[in-house]
Scaffold this motif. Structure first.
Motif, PDB file in Angstrom:
ATOM      1  N   VAL A  88      85.033  12.578  34.405  1.00  0.00           N
ATOM      2  CA  VAL A  88      86.128  13.110  33.593  1.00  0.00           C
ATOM      3  C   VAL A  88      85.921  14.595  33.334  1.00  0.00           C
ATOM      4  O   VAL A  88      86.858  15.400  33.434  1.00  0.00           O
ATOM      5  CB  VAL A  88      86.255  12.325  32.271  1.00  0.00           C
ATOM      6  N   ALA A  89      84.697  14.990  33.035  1.00  0.00           N
ATOM      7  CA  ALA A  89      84.411  16.411  32.815  1.00  0.00           C
ATOM      8  C   ALA A  89      84.712  17.222  34.068  1.00  0.00           C
ATOM      9  O   ALA A  89      85.298  18.315  33.995  1.00  0.00           O
ATOM     10  CB  ALA A  89      82.955  16.592  32.400  1.00  0.00           C
ATOM     11  N   ASP A  90      84.331  16.697  35.229  1.00  0.00           N
ATOM     12  CA  ASP A  90      84.575  17.403  36.482  1.00  0.00           C
ATOM     13  C   ASP A  90      86.068  17.596  36.718  1.00  0.00           C
ATOM     14  O   ASP A  90      86.502  18.679  37.115  1.00  0.00           O
ATOM     15  CB  ASP A  90      83.954  16.617  37.637  1.00  0.00           C
ATOM     16  N   SER A  91      86.847  16.563  36.463  1.00  0.00           N
ATOM     17  CA  SER A  91      88.299  16.673  36.662  1.00  0.00           C
ATOM     18  C   SER A  91      88.933  17.651  35.685  1.00  0.00           C
ATOM     19  O   SER A  91      89.946  18.278  35.994  1.00  0.00           O
ATOM     20  CB  SER A  91      88.950  15.294  36.520  1.00  0.00           C
ATOM     21  N   LEU A  92      88.338  17.795  34.516  1.00  0.00           N
ATOM     22  CA  LEU A  92      88.835  18.740  33.518  1.00  0.00           C
ATOM     23  C   LEU A  92      88.296  20.153  33.735  1.00  0.00           C
ATOM     24  O   LEU A  92      88.732  21.094  33.061  1.00  0.00           O
ATOM     25  CB  LEU A  92      88.467  18.260  32.116  1.00  0.00           C
ATOM     26  N   GLY A  93      87.301  20.273  34.623  1.00  0.00           N
ATOM     27  CA  GLY A  93      86.732  21.595  34.897  1.00  0.00           C
ATOM     28  C   GLY A  93      85.780  22.084  33.840  1.00  0.00           C
ATOM     29  O   GLY A  93      85.637  23.299  33.648  1.00  0.00           O
ATOM     30  N   VAL A  94      85.110  21.152  33.154  1.00  0.00           N
ATOM     31  CA  VAL A  94      84.129  21.538  32.145  1.00  0.00           C
ATOM     32  C   VAL A  94      82.805  20.849  32.452  1.00  0.00           C
ATOM     33  O   VAL A  94      82.754  19.880  33.208  1.00  0.00           O
ATOM     34  CB  VAL A  94      84.593  21.155  30.721  1.00  0.00           C
ATOM     35  N   ALA A  95      81.729  21.351  31.858  1.00  0.00           N
ATOM     36  CA  ALA A  95      80.431  20.716  32.005  1.00  0.00           C
ATOM     37  C   ALA A  95      80.393  19.437  31.173  1.00  0.00           C
ATOM     38  O   ALA A  95      81.036  19.371  30.111  1.00  0.00           O
ATOM     39  CB  ALA A  95      79.323  21.664  31.561  1.00  0.00           C
ATOM     40  N   PRO A  96      79.655  18.410  31.611  1.00  0.00           N
ATOM     41  CA  PRO A  96      79.588  17.169  30.832  1.00  0.00           C
ATOM     42  C   PRO A  96      79.180  17.381  29.377  1.00  0.00           C
ATOM     43  O   PRO A  96      79.697  16.718  28.478  1.00  0.00           O
ATOM     44  CB  PRO A  96      78.553  16.341  31.591  1.00  0.00           C
ATOM     45  N   LYS A  97      78.276  18.336  29.127  1.00  0.00           N
ATOM     46  CA  LYS A  97      77.828  18.575  27.760  1.00  0.00           C
ATOM     47  C   LYS A  97      78.930  19.194  26.899  1.00  0.00           C
ATOM     48  O   LYS A  97      78.854  19.168  25.669  1.00  0.00           O
ATOM     49  CB  LYS A  97      76.582  19.461  27.749  1.00  0.00           C
ATOM     50  N   GLU A  98      79.955  19.736  27.560  1.00  0.00           N
ATOM     51  CA  GLU A  98      81.073  20.339  26.820  1.00  0.00           C
ATOM     52  C   GLU A  98      82.227  19.353  26.616  1.00  0.00           C
ATOM     53  O   GLU A  98      83.210  19.679  25.949  1.00  0.00           O
ATOM     54  CB  GLU A  98      81.581  21.565  27.572  1.00  0.00           C
ATOM     55  N   LEU A  99      82.090  18.158  27.185  1.00  0.00           N
ATOM     56  CA  LEU A  99      83.163  17.171  27.102  1.00  0.00           C
ATOM     57  C   LEU A  99      83.134  16.466  25.745  1.00  0.00           C
ATOM     58  O   LEU A  99      82.096  15.983  25.306  1.00  0.00           O
ATOM     59  CB  LEU A  99      83.016  16.137  28.218  1.00  0.00           C
ATOM     60  N   SER A 100      84.278  16.385  25.074  1.00  0.00           N
ATOM     61  CA  SER A 100      84.408  15.584  23.853  1.00  0.00           C
ATOM     62  C   SER A 100      84.874  14.195  24.272  1.00  0.00           C
ATOM     63  O   SER A 100      86.079  13.917  24.360  1.00  0.00           O
ATOM     64  CB  SER A 100      85.410  16.225  22.890  1.00  0.00           C
ATOM     65  N   ALA A 101      83.899  13.323  24.568  1.00  0.00           N
ATOM     66  CA  ALA A 101      84.215  12.039  25.183  1.00  0.00           C
ATOM     67  C   ALA A 101      85.009  11.112  24.271  1.00  0.00           C
ATOM     68  O   ALA A 101      85.630  10.153  24.745  1.00  0.00           O
ATOM     69  CB  ALA A 101      82.928  11.352  25.624  1.00  0.00           C
TER      70      ALA A 101
END
Length: 282
Positions: free
Chosen positions: A44-57
């Motif tokens: 999901v982070a990749d599809s949003l173009g952000v790093a996983p640590k920056e994802l608000s899951a």
């Protein structure tokens, strides 16, 4: 299959970040993926173009239809047990991020031990050649951490050699990569040969994770023989006597490597497994 299961195969109806992550994690867990939540968040982070640590899951923010479709396409690939690195198109290795696809093995964390050994043992300005470079991860990590070294690499697969060249160019490094089987005839002498060669047997490959079936067979089993050491033995025999060698191997190969190399030492990876041996070509 129940209506609920069918719906899960088609993906979530809601398009919030949390729904996408939860749905993917549930589907990954259902097929036995070891790290379902981590993989879901990475996709999901990749599809949003952000790093996983920056994802608000746990975010209730909506995503676009395009993002949701991209997530679903990647989820379906992962459900088919494509390695996560292939799905994302990249993998971390030491302090680098290397591009990977079906031309090469994706670099594992345990392989970082080879770089750690080389960094510690090589003198200033030493000459190093990597055999079976694949993505170029080992050679490029060494170049990054020890710019004083003279590093070359080779692979018997023209496709893999091209992948390594692409990574070198992307990372702004000048890596000489040639196509050759084993120790290149025109290489001359070097101070160290470093290699993560095939060591999985045809009989045991199906005992490993399903993801390995998606990797190039020539880089996994090749001519390993019944004990998995066929390719490793071949390289040791070709390497000039006295050359320092650092080689990854299976976790039960340590005693055999002690016999194959002179003055050999076997070291453990981050999980405590005997993963690499260093010694001199006889």
């Amino acid at each position: 299959m129940s209506p609920v299961d069918t719906e899960k195969q088609e993906g979530p109806s809601a398009r919030t970040i949390s729904a996408l992550v939860d749905d993917a994690a549930e589907r990954f867990a259902a097929v036995g993926i070891d790290t379902p939540r981590e993989d879901a968040e990475a996709i999901v982070a990749d599809s949003l173009g952000v790093a996983p640590k920056e994802l608000s899951a746990d975010s209730a923010d909506d995503v676009s239809a395009e993002v949701a479709e991209d997530v679903e396409n990647k989820v379906k690939r992962r459900l088919e047990r494509d390695p996560l690195a292939y799905v994302l198109g990249r993998a971390p290795f030491r302090n680098l991020e290397v591009a990977v696809d079906e031309r090469v093995l994706w670099p594992r964390q345990e392989t970082e031990l080879l770089v750690e050994i080389a960094v510690a043992k090589l003198p200033q300005g030493a000459r190093v050649h990597e055999v079976g470079t694949g993505s170029g991860a080992i050679a490029l990590a060494l170049m990054s951490e020890r710019p004083d070294l003279v590093i070359t690499a080779s692979d018997l697969s023209p496709e893999a050699a091209e992948a390594a060249r692409e990574n070198a160019e992307r990372l702004g490094m000048d890596l000489d990569v040639r196509v050759a089987r084993g120790y290149p005839d025109d290489l001359g002498e070097v101070d160290m040969v470093i290699a993560n060669l095939p060591y999985v047997t045809d009989d045991t490959i199906f005992e490993r994770s399903p993801e390995i079936q998606h990797e190039p067979r020539i880089a996994v089993t090749a001519d390993c023989g019944e004990d998995g050491l066929g390719v490793i033995r071949g390289l040791i025999a070709e390497t000039p006597s006295g050359t320092l060698m650092v080689m990854e191997h299976d976790t039960h190969h340590g005693p055999a490597m002690q016999e194959l190399l002179n003055e050999a030492e076997t070291l453990r990876d981050y999980e405590g497994n005997e993963r690499a041996s260093v010694g001199k070509a006889p």
